[in-house]
Scaffold this motif. Structure first.
Motif, PDB file in Angstrom:
ATOM      1  N   PHE A  11      12.270 -33.378  17.455  1.00 27.37           N
ATOM      2  CA  PHE A  11      11.600 -32.159  16.998  1.00 27.37           C
ATOM      3  C   PHE A  11      10.931 -31.443  18.162  1.00 27.37           C
ATOM      4  O   PHE A  11      10.417 -32.078  19.076  1.00 27.37           O
ATOM      5  N   THR A  42      11.677 -26.227  15.628  1.00 26.64           N
ATOM      6  CA  THR A  42      10.562 -26.004  14.714  1.00 26.64           C
ATOM      7  C   THR A  42      10.102 -24.552  14.785  1.00 26.64           C
ATOM      8  O   THR A  42       9.757 -24.080  15.870  1.00 26.64           O
ATOM      9  N   ASN A  45       4.980 -25.183  14.890  1.00 27.85           N
ATOM     10  CA  ASN A  45       4.319 -26.479  14.956  1.00 27.85           C
ATOM     11  C   ASN A  45       2.864 -26.249  14.551  1.00 27.85           C
ATOM     12  O   ASN A  45       2.187 -25.400  15.121  1.00 27.85           O
ATOM     13  N   GLU A  79      14.584 -26.586   9.660  1.00 25.61           N
ATOM     14  CA  GLU A  79      13.199 -26.232   9.297  1.00 25.61           C
ATOM     15  C   GLU A  79      13.006 -24.735   9.059  1.00 25.61           C
ATOM     16  O   GLU A  79      11.970 -24.327   8.552  1.00 25.61           O
ATOM     17  N   ASN A  86       5.546 -26.447   9.335  1.00 28.25           N
ATOM     18  CA  ASN A  86       6.459 -27.550   9.054  1.00 28.25           C
ATOM     19  C   ASN A  86       5.790 -28.895   9.301  1.00 28.25           C
ATOM     20  O   ASN A  86       5.183 -29.090  10.338  1.00 28.25           O
ATOM     21  N   TYR A  87       5.929 -29.776   8.339  1.00 28.64           N
ATOM     22  CA  TYR A  87       5.436 -31.139   8.519  1.00 28.64           C
ATOM     23  C   TYR A  87       6.646 -32.064   8.576  1.00 28.64           C
ATOM     24  O   TYR A  87       7.550 -31.976   7.733  1.00 28.64           O
ATOM     25  N   THR A  88       6.652 -32.944   9.563  1.00 28.52           N
ATOM     26  CA  THR A  88       7.789 -33.828   9.803  1.00 28.52           C
ATOM     27  C   THR A  88       8.190 -34.596   8.548  1.00 28.52           C
ATOM     28  O   THR A  88       9.371 -34.722   8.238  1.00 28.52           O
ATOM     29  N   THR A  91      10.343 -32.546   6.257  1.00 32.03           N
ATOM     30  CA  THR A  91      11.677 -32.326   6.814  1.00 32.03           C
ATOM     31  C   THR A  91      12.540 -33.571   6.660  1.00 32.03           C
ATOM     32  O   THR A  91      13.717 -33.494   6.302  1.00 32.03           O
ATOM     33  N   LEU A 106      13.278 -40.989  14.062  1.00 33.90           N
ATOM     34  CA  LEU A 106      12.473 -40.009  14.792  1.00 33.90           C
ATOM     35  C   LEU A 106      12.435 -40.346  16.267  1.00 33.90           C
ATOM     36  O   LEU A 106      12.260 -41.516  16.618  1.00 33.90           O
ATOM     37  N   TRP A 119      -0.924 -37.257  11.738  1.00 33.14           N
ATOM     38  CA  TRP A 119       0.202 -36.586  11.095  1.00 33.14           C
ATOM     39  C   TRP A 119       0.073 -36.699   9.583  1.00 33.14           C
ATOM     40  O   TRP A 119      -0.418 -37.699   9.061  1.00 33.14           O
TER      41      TRP A 119
END
Length: 196
Positions: A11, A42, A45, A79, A86-88, A91, A106, A119
């Motif tokens: 990412f 992304t 972020n 995304e 966007n939150y991982t 996604t 990841l 996070w």
């Protein structure tokens, strides 16, 4: 029956993508058990200021140009159509639903591992996904609660000290940083007069 691929998700805002990103992604795909690496561009972020970003489609175009000659590396705009910021974790869940045959992991730098507990739903990420961590020189090896986590694999990729911030500042001050960018990306930036 389709065989499941192990896909590493890398990412970033990639503002712009540079050779450091490519070297790490390529190392991950050649020297770990990952079959592919997807550069997930992304749009925003949550930890970065939006106004410093080039438009999404330009950053995606540069990633596409950068990975053209690398069949195991892909550009992803997944995304772009998801709620922002966007939150991982969101996604990852979306990708899992869209590609149920694939096994997503990841990729992150040591510095991100350090702040992982900040996070959103990081416990879910750790429970469900493997993390491939590459070293960052400024951080050294970080000993924290994740150091010996079974889902975390350290990959001794080359330490890259090039940053997109450095590249943007250098272009602005008229420095020649061509060797730090894939040639196609340099040409694109130069033609569009970006970051000047």
């Amino acid at each position: 029956m389709k065989t499941s691929k192990k896909i590493g998700l890398y990412f970033g805002t990639f503002n712009p993508i540079h050779i450091g990103h490519l070297i790490i992604a390529n190392y991950m795909v050649e020297f770990s058990d990952l079959d592919e690496v997807w550069f997930v561009v992304t749009p925003h972020n949550p930890h970065k200021i939006k106004k410093t970003l080039l438009e999404d489609h330009h950053r995606l175009a540069m990633v596409q140009l950068a990975v053209e000659d690398y069949p195991k590396l892909k550009a992803s705009n997944v995304e772009f159509n998801l709620p922002q910021p966007n939150y991982t974790v969101n996604t990852l869940i979306y990708l899992e639903e869209k590609f149920p045959d694939q096994n997503f992991c990841l990729i992150m730098g040591e510095d991100n591992l350090k702040s992982l507990q900040k996070w959103k739903n990081y416990e879910v990420i750790l429970e469900r996904y493997h993390l491939y961590v590459y070293p960052r020189i400024s951080e050294g090896i970080v000993e924290n609660q994740f150091s010996s986590h079974p889902k975390i694999q350290r990959v001794p990729a080359p330490v890259m000290e090039i940053s997109s911030t450095f590249i943007r500042k250098s272009i602005k001050s008229n420095k020649n940083i061509r060797p730090m960018l894939p040639p196609e990306v340099w040409n694109y930036l130069d033609e569009m007069n970006f970051y000047k």
